[in-house]
Structure formats: structure tokens, C-alpha cells
Design a protein around this motif. Structure first.
Motif, PDB file in Angstrom:
ATOM      1  N   ALA A 211     -21.192  33.331 -10.054  1.00  0.00           N
ATOM      2  CA  ALA A 211     -20.715  32.682  -8.830  1.00  0.00           C
ATOM      3  C   ALA A 211     -20.183  31.287  -9.096  1.00  0.00           C
ATOM      4  N   ALA A 212     -20.830  30.536  -9.992  1.00  0.00           N
ATOM      5  CA  ALA A 212     -20.378  29.171 -10.274  1.00  0.00           C
ATOM      6  C   ALA A 212     -19.027  29.176 -10.968  1.00  0.00           C
ATOM      7  N   LEU A 213     -18.845  30.077 -11.930  1.00  0.00           N
ATOM      8  CA  LEU A 213     -17.558  30.176 -12.623  1.00  0.00           C
ATOM      9  C   LEU A 213     -16.461  30.612 -11.649  1.00  0.00           C
ATOM     10  N   PHE A 214     -16.802  31.540 -10.761  1.00  0.00           N
ATOM     11  CA  PHE A 214     -15.826  32.018  -9.784  1.00  0.00           C
ATOM     12  C   PHE A 214     -15.370  30.875  -8.877  1.00  0.00           C
ATOM     13  N   GLU A 215     -16.314  30.099  -8.357  1.00  0.00           N
ATOM     14  CA  GLU A 215     -15.958  29.006  -7.459  1.00  0.00           C
ATOM     15  C   GLU A 215     -15.170  27.918  -8.177  1.00  0.00           C
ATOM     16  N   ALA A 216     -15.504  27.671  -9.452  1.00  0.00           N
ATOM     17  CA  ALA A 216     -14.762  26.673 -10.220  1.00  0.00           C
ATOM     18  C   ALA A 216     -13.316  27.108 -10.417  1.00  0.00           C
ATOM     19  N   ALA A 217     -13.104  28.391 -10.721  1.00  0.00           N
ATOM     20  CA  ALA A 217     -11.742  28.900 -10.897  1.00  0.00           C
ATOM     21  C   ALA A 217     -10.976  28.908  -9.581  1.00  0.00           C
ATOM     22  N   LYS A 218     -11.669  29.241  -8.498  1.00  0.00           N
ATOM     23  CA  LYS A 218     -11.017  29.238  -7.187  1.00  0.00           C
ATOM     24  C   LYS A 218     -10.612  27.823  -6.790  1.00  0.00           C
ATOM     25  N   ASP A 219     -11.477  26.865  -7.090  1.00  0.00           N
ATOM     26  CA  ASP A 219     -11.170  25.465  -6.798  1.00  0.00           C
ATOM     27  C   ASP A 219      -9.989  24.987  -7.635  1.00  0.00           C
ATOM     28  N   TRP A 220      -9.960  25.409  -8.897  1.00  0.00           N
ATOM     29  CA  TRP A 220      -8.840  25.053  -9.773  1.00  0.00           C
ATOM     30  C   TRP A 220      -7.529  25.577  -9.198  1.00  0.00           C
ATOM     31  N   ARG A 221      -7.553  26.821  -8.721  1.00  0.00           N
ATOM     32  CA  ARG A 221      -6.328  27.405  -8.163  1.00  0.00           C
ATOM     33  C   ARG A 221      -5.853  26.606  -6.952  1.00  0.00           C
ATOM     34  N   LYS A 222      -6.785  26.258  -6.081  1.00  0.00           N
ATOM     35  CA  LYS A 222      -6.426  25.520  -4.869  1.00  0.00           C
ATOM     36  C   LYS A 222      -5.892  24.128  -5.191  1.00  0.00           C
ATOM     37  N   LEU A 223      -6.555  23.424  -6.108  1.00  0.00           N
ATOM     38  CA  LEU A 223      -6.184  22.043  -6.379  1.00  0.00           C
ATOM     39  C   LEU A 223      -4.973  21.923  -7.294  1.00  0.00           C
ATOM     40  N   SER A 224      -4.819  22.858  -8.219  1.00  0.00           N
ATOM     41  CA  SER A 224      -3.668  22.809  -9.125  1.00  0.00           C
ATOM     42  C   SER A 224      -2.417  23.377  -8.487  1.00  0.00           C
ATOM     43  N   GLY A 225      -2.599  24.183  -7.448  1.00  0.00           N
ATOM     44  CA  GLY A 225      -1.450  24.830  -6.814  1.00  0.00           C
ATOM     45  C   GLY A 225      -0.962  26.050  -7.561  1.00  0.00           C
ATOM     46  N   ALA A 226      -1.773  26.576  -8.506  1.00  0.00           N
ATOM     47  CA  ALA A 226      -1.371  27.748  -9.291  1.00  0.00           C
ATOM     48  C   ALA A 226      -1.652  29.012  -8.497  1.00  0.00           C
ATOM     49  N   ILE A 227      -0.874  29.213  -7.430  1.00  0.00           N
ATOM     50  CA  ILE A 227      -1.129  30.300  -6.492  1.00  0.00           C
ATOM     51  C   ILE A 227      -0.077  31.400  -6.639  1.00  0.00           C
ATOM     52  N   PRO A 228      -0.455  32.646  -6.357  1.00  0.00           N
ATOM     53  CA  PRO A 228       0.525  33.735  -6.414  1.00  0.00           C
ATOM     54  C   PRO A 228       1.403  33.748  -5.175  1.00  0.00           C
ATOM     55  N   GLY A 229       2.583  34.296  -5.298  1.00  0.00           N
ATOM     56  CA  GLY A 229       3.455  34.460  -4.149  1.00  0.00           C
ATOM     57  C   GLY A 229       3.035  35.674  -3.339  1.00  0.00           C
ATOM     58  N   PRO A 230       3.113  35.605  -2.017  1.00  0.00           N
ATOM     59  CA  PRO A 230       2.737  36.754  -1.187  1.00  0.00           C
ATOM     60  C   PRO A 230       3.553  38.013  -1.490  1.00  0.00           C
ATOM     61  N   PHE A 231       4.840  37.849  -1.742  1.00  0.00           N
ATOM     62  CA  PHE A 231       5.663  39.032  -2.003  1.00  0.00           C
ATOM     63  C   PHE A 231       5.260  39.698  -3.308  1.00  0.00           C
ATOM     64  N   GLU A 232       5.008  38.892  -4.345  1.00  0.00           N
ATOM     65  CA  GLU A 232       4.578  39.457  -5.624  1.00  0.00           C
ATOM     66  C   GLU A 232       3.238  40.180  -5.464  1.00  0.00           C
ATOM     67  N   ALA A 233       2.332  39.568  -4.704  1.00  0.00           N
ATOM     68  CA  ALA A 233       1.042  40.212  -4.455  1.00  0.00           C
ATOM     69  C   ALA A 233       1.243  41.537  -3.722  1.00  0.00           C
ATOM     70  N   TRP A 234       2.154  41.558  -2.767  1.00  0.00           N
ATOM     71  CA  TRP A 234       2.443  42.782  -2.023  1.00  0.00           C
ATOM     72  C   TRP A 234       2.998  43.863  -2.949  1.00  0.00           C
ATOM     73  N   GLN A 235       3.838  43.466  -3.905  1.00  0.00           N
ATOM     74  CA  GLN A 235       4.352  44.436  -4.875  1.00  0.00           C
ATOM     75  C   GLN A 235       3.218  45.037  -5.705  1.00  0.00           C
ATOM     76  N   LEU A 236       2.286  44.196  -6.154  1.00  0.00           N
ATOM     77  CA  LEU A 236       1.165  44.701  -6.944  1.00  0.00           C
ATOM     78  C   LEU A 236       0.294  45.634  -6.115  1.00  0.00           C
TER      79      LEU A 236
END
Length: 366
Positions: A211-236
Motif C-alpha cells: 500500500a505504501a509503494l502504491f500511494e507513493a507511485a500514485k502521488d508521483w503520477r499526480k505531482l509529476s503530471g505523468a498521466i495517461p491520455g483518456p483516449f489512449e486508455a480507452w483504446q487499451l
């Protein structure tokens, strides 16, 4: 949960649909959400929330058997796992023969933040122990050489030494190998490859039961802005329900092709974990559900390899895992392989036709 159960749950579609709801996942392209009053518990901003991500992460969690996070690429997932889990003064161990961009990330970025990297070849990864490493990054089979290492033994040794194990499972997918069940703390993968299968989207994911590693990675994604595009996610989202079928066909075809290639006089060396005489065969049988869809073959030289790829009608591309078979001379990127080494990614074409084209091309260059 069995692979059949996982595949079945992906086929069942989204849970909790009400009468009149669309069966297909709607594409939500929104940077803002209606948010009056107290924002708690509601989507707020597109860098943090998107219902398409959430559905794809639900699918990936089924596949991995652990909470999953979606990223804009496989390297995005790797970066999150390393940047969120390491700090100045830490040491990380990386495969010297794995995907080269991970090493570049360590040399060009992690080093600037005080994280030191060491390297070992995959086939001898356990030699020297793991004392002093905050994180050990594993790739088995290695890309592109297809060497293997003992995941369960390494994960246990790393944990005993006080570190965490991160495994890149891109070459195998959860239907071919399950690192978390073998003791890994984090698994990362490029969904650009077989999970998408269509060669038209770039995405990656991270999964962990910590859980701690998961939250750290989720926080990194939010703060760094390394987010997936909705359309790409929809394709997957459209591709994941057929991954099990596509992966099975690709592996079946690779298993049928490998002995024919190994016996051809134009092939000087061949690596495929499914062959009984492959150095990693016994280990592959113990820790992998399938032998994979990648084959490494070495021809006379690079010119011969390029002529083979063209003559066989293979897509000359620097990725793999598509429904179409592709091939590449990996020496052109600086990988430590012979000039004539070809990484062959076996696709979903009828195997008889594919085999005939490949053998004819080998006959032509022999």
C-alpha cells in the motif's frame, strides 16, 4: 484466480451497469468536472481523475491480482517505481542486458539525484548478493537476449537483505508470468506491446500489493503530471479482453517456429526458452506459464539479418507484441548482441504461412 477466471472477468465487461447504460466504456475527455461545494469524494481535475483510467486500472488489477496504476508509457511506469521509491544515497541494481532505456534513466537522471546504479547480467543476477541495494530491478526473460534468472530466489534474497524487488514483465504479460506471486514487490510493464497489440497506443502500468509503494507511485503520477491520455486508455480498454487469446496464439506459433529456425543452417544461434536445449529452459518451466512469443536468432551479420527481415515480409520495427509479426536488428541500438542478432516478435498470423515465409527467407540468404 486462474487465467481462465481472469480472462472471463475481462470479457464480462463493466460491473454495476444500470438499465440503459452503454455497454461499451464511454470516452470521457474532460479536464474539469462539475464540482460545487465540498470537493471530497468527487472527480475534481483531469490530472488526478478520469473514469476511463479507473476502468482500465480495474482491468489491470484483475490481470495482476493487485492494485494497478496506469501511466503514459512503460518508461513512465518504470520512472514512477524508481523515482517514488528511491532517495539520495540509495543504490539500485539493474540488468546490464535488459531494456537499455532503463539504464539511461539511471545514468542520466537518477545519478543527478544521488542514486547510484550497479549492473549485472541477467543470467548471473544473483551472484554477489543484494546487501546495500535499496531496490533491485529485474527483467526476465531479458530484452533482447532472452536470458532468465530465478525470480523467486532473487525476490527472497532481496527481501532478506532489506530491499525491494521491481520486475519488468513486459515480455511475458500476466498470462505468461506472475512476478508478484513469485515474491516481487512491484511489477511494471509496457502496455504498448501485447496488452494493446495494435501498435497504435503507448501506455504502461505499475502494480503492487504494498500500500505504501502504491500511494507513493500514485502521488508521483499526480505531482509529476505523468498521466495517461483518456483516449489512449480507452483504446487499451478495447484490447485487454482479447489479450489472453492473442497471447496464447502468439506463444503457440513461437513454440512451433522455434525448432524449425534452430535447425536451419543459416541460423548460427537461437534463443527461445521453450527449446529443451535453451540455457533457461528448466527455469522457464518452473516460473513461466508460457515460453513467450519472442525468439532471438543470430545470422551471419547485420546485412544478412536486414535482408532476412525484408525477404520474410516481417515488419521492421523497434517494438514488439503486435498482432503482426515484426523483427529488428537490436545491435543498431547498442545492445550487447552480435550484429546479426534478430529479435523476432511472433504475431497472430496463421502459423503455416508465417513459417513458410520465414523459412523461405532463410533459404534465400543461406
Amino acid at each position: 484466480m486462474s487465467d481462465d477466471d481472469r480472462a472471463g472477468r475481462l470479457m464480462h465487461g463493466r460491473p454495476g451497469l444500470e438499465r440503459g447504460d452503454p455497454v461499451a466504456l464511454p470516452l470521457t475527455m474532460a479536464s474539469m468536472f462539475h464540482l460545487p461545494g465540498d470537493p471530497a469524494g468527487a472527480p475534481g481535475y483531469g490530472r488526478v481523475d478520469n473514469p476511463v483510467w479507473e476502468e482500465v486500472e480495474r482491468q489491470l488489477s484483475i490481470l495482476e491480482g493487485a492494485p494497478a496504476l496506469l501511466f503514459p508509457s512503460g518508461m513512465g511506469a518504470i520512472s514512477a517505481a524508481l523515482m517514488a521509491g528511491l532517495k539520495a544515497g540509495d543504490r539500485v541494481l539493474l540488468p546490464s542486458d535488459g531494456y537499455y532505456t532503463t539504464r539511461l534513466l539511471a545514468d542520466r537522471v537518477l545519478a543527478r539525484f544521488g542514486v547510484a546504479a550497479a549492473y549485472r547480467p541477467t543470467a548471473r543476477y544473483g551472484e554477489g548478493g543484494f546487501d546495500g541495494f535499496a531496490a533491485v530491478f529485474v527483467e526476465t526473460p531479458s530484452n533482447p537476449g532472452l536470458d532468465l534468472c530465478d525470480l523467486a530466489a532473487i525476490c527472497a534474497a532481496v527481501r532478506a537483505a532489506g530491499g525491494v524487488t521491481l520486475v519488468d514483465n513486459t515480455t511475458m504479460t500476466p498470462f505468461g508470468q506472475r512476478p508478484l506471486e513469485l515474491g516481487a514487490d512491484v511489477v511494471v510493464a509496457s502496455d504498448t506491446k501485447a496488452p494493446s497489440g495494435q501498435s497504435d497506443v503507448i501506455l504502461g502500468h505499475l502494480a503492487t500489493r504494498d500500500a505504501a509503494l502504491f500511494e507513493a507511485a500514485k502521488d508521483w503520477r499526480k505531482l509529476s503530471g505523468a498521466i495517461p491520455g483518456p483516449f489512449e486508455a480507452w483504446q487499451l480498454n478495447r484490447s485487454l479482453p482479447t489479450l489472453e487469446m492473442r497471447f496464447a496464439r502468439m506463444c503457440d506459433s513461437a513454440e512451433a517456429l522455434a525448432p524449425r529456425l534452430a535447425a536451419h543452417p543459416a541460423v548460427r544461434a537461437l534463443r527461445y526458452p521453450g527449446l529443451p536445449d535453451d540455457p533457461g529452459h528448466a527455469l522457464a518451466r518452473s516460473q513461466m506459464a508460457r515460453f513467450g512469443f519472442l525468439i532471438g536468432l543470430t545470422l551471419k551479420d547485420r546485412d544478412t539479418a536486414e535482408r532476412f527481415i525484408e525477404a520474410a515480409g516481417l515488419t521492421p520495427a523497434t517494438s514488439f507484441g503486435g498482432v503482426h509479426s515484426s523483427a529488428e536488428c537490436r545491435a543498431r541500438w547498442g545492445d550487447d548482441v552480435p550484429g546479426g542478432f534478430v529479435r523476432l516478435s511472433v504475431g497472430c498470423e496463421p502459423v503455416a504461412d508465417l513459417s513458410a515465409r520465414i523459412v523461405a527467407a532463410l533459404d534465400e540468404i543461406a
